[in-house]
Design a protein around this motif. Structure first.
Motif, PDB file in Angstrom:
ATOM      1  N   CYS A 136       0.805  -1.225   0.000  1.00 25.83           N
ATOM      2  CA  CYS A 136       0.000   0.000   0.000  1.00 25.83           C
ATOM      3  C   CYS A 136       0.832   1.267   0.000  1.00 25.83           C
ATOM      4  O   CYS A 136       0.434   2.266  -0.593  1.00 25.83           O
ATOM      5  N   GLU A 228     -12.485  -4.695  -1.432  1.00 26.90           N
ATOM      6  CA  GLU A 228     -11.385  -3.756  -1.184  1.00 26.90           C
ATOM      7  C   GLU A 228     -10.130  -4.376  -1.780  1.00 26.90           C
ATOM      8  O   GLU A 228     -10.074  -5.588  -2.014  1.00 26.90           O
ATOM      9  N   CYS A 229      -9.124  -3.570  -1.984  1.00 22.14           N
ATOM     10  CA  CYS A 229      -7.838  -4.092  -2.430  1.00 22.14           C
ATOM     11  C   CYS A 229      -7.374  -5.147  -1.418  1.00 22.14           C
ATOM     12  O   CYS A 229      -7.482  -4.934  -0.212  1.00 22.14           O
ATOM     13  N   SER A 232      -5.370  -4.054   1.614  1.00 16.84           N
ATOM     14  CA  SER A 232      -5.829  -3.007   2.536  1.00 16.84           C
ATOM     15  C   SER A 232      -6.281  -3.595   3.872  1.00 16.84           C
ATOM     16  O   SER A 232      -6.543  -2.863   4.823  1.00 16.84           O
ATOM     17  N   SER A 235      -5.539  -2.197   7.466  1.00 19.55           N
ATOM     18  CA  SER A 235      -4.895  -0.897   7.292  1.00 19.55           C
ATOM     19  C   SER A 235      -5.359   0.078   8.374  1.00 19.55           C
ATOM     20  O   SER A 235      -6.459  -0.048   8.923  1.00 19.55           O
TER      21      SER A 235
END
Ligand code: AMP
Ligand code: FES
Ligand code: ZN
Ligand code: ZN
Length: 316
Positions: A136, A228-229, A232, A235
């Motif tokens: 990220c 979501e990615c 992530s 995070s």
């Protein structure tokens, strides 16, 4: 609950505004609010050519839809990060951006990081700092670099991103926890192009709740990526969003008040000018983009360390 404007059954109740609206009035209310923010923060003039950074998610596609409906000349850019393991995150989000643009006759540019720069984000992360760097953080750096480059090279007046109020409040809380002066000074609805190689950056949804951008995307039947990615998970942004949601639950409007009071305090001089470090910017020795690092910018150093010899170097 009834729509405050027409009395039809409400499709959404926004407790922080004490406002319930039906579908038809809500999908007009979002562009009105967006235009107010654009004018209030002097983000863009009508007739200026804008570039919208679209990720395939609800916020950025909703923003492109809104800017288009408001009559702005707005092209899109999608950055394919090469995150393809598992659900095929990049391929899936790219396809959604492409079909969104095609259905509306809008112009979308796709920049594939692996094709243009020779390595995917997960690969670069693995190779940089012996794998200690998270995808990220690499991803944020690479996206900022590419978006700025496209904006600058193709003469767009500004780069618009889909950051919503929840994003902004979460970042603000994170930076306030550590009193990161430089980040706090730079956090704003509009970042002026303070020097030639730097694009103006605008966040027209900065006062709109995430729940509302999601509702808008659904009501406008915009197909977006729900996942979501994959990187992530866990995070800090998600963590701070959760905390703020709990506060919002107890005190509707808490998020908005936190963010707006911050902007007001900044206007009143809470942070010393110069804390942003912007005055130290100079041109990167390799790619020419503005950087505060001595010599080459962080993007060029990242790529130098992470890609094997023989792969295509970053374009100048
Ligand atoms: P994020 O950092 O993922 O929360 O995304 C914030 C904003 O950055 C989005 O609303 C988009 O405007 C932009 N963005 C994120 N990922 C991409 C991408 N892969 N390509 C283009 N823009 C992106
Ligand atoms: Fe960039 Fe997840 S690592 S979107
Ligand atoms: Zn109504
Ligand atoms: Zn550089």
């Amino acid at each position: 609950m009834r729509c405050r404007i027409c009395g039809a059954p409400a499709a959404i109740n926004m407790r922080q505004h004490k406002l319930a609206l039906c579908r038809a009035h809500f999908v007009d209310w979002i562009p009105e609010q967006t235009e107010r923010a654009i004018d209030h923060y002097k983000m863009a003039d009508r007739g200026e050519k804008l570039l919208v950074a679209v990720s395939g998610g609800k916020d950025s596609l909703a923003l492109w839809d809104v800017l288009h409906r408001l009559g702005y000349a707005a092209d899109g850019v999608y950055i394919d990060l090469g995150i393809d393991e598992g659900i095929g995150y990049s391929g899936k989000s790219r396809a959604l951006c492409e079909s969104f643009a095609a259905a509306r006759g809008l112009n979308l540019q796709v920049v594939s990081v692996p094709a243009v720069y020779g390595a995917s984000i997960p690969d670069v992360a693995k190779k940089s700092m012996r794998g200690r760097r998270k995808p990220c953080s690499v991803c944020g750096l690479v996206k900022r670099h590419i978006m700025n480059r496209i904006c600058r090279e193709q003469g767009y007046a500004a780069l618009a991103t889909g950051h919503n109020l929840d994003d902004e409040a979460a970042v603000l809380l994170h930076n306030a926890m550590t009193w990161s002066g430089g980040y706090l000074v730079r956090q704003a609805p509009v970042l002026a192009a303070t020097r030639p190689g730097l694009a103006r950056k605008i966040k027209p949804f900065c006062r709109i709740y995430e729940r509302e951008t999601a509702a808008y995307a659904l009501m406008q039947k915009i197909e977006y990526i729900y996942e979501e990615c994959p990187y992530s998970e866990g995070s800090s942004t998600l963590y701070y969003k959760e905390i703020l949601n709990r506060m919002e639950e107890d005190r509707p409007g808490a998020k908005l008040q936190f963010y707006l009071a911050f902007l007001q305090a900044k206007d009143q001089g809470l942070f010393a000018p110069g804390a942003s470090g912007e005055s130290d910017l100079h041109e990167c020795a390799q790619c020419g983009q503005p950087t505060s690092a001595p010599g080459k910018c962080a993007f060029c150093r990242l790529w130098e360390n992470a890609t094997p010899p023989g792969l295509r170097p970053p374009s100048p």
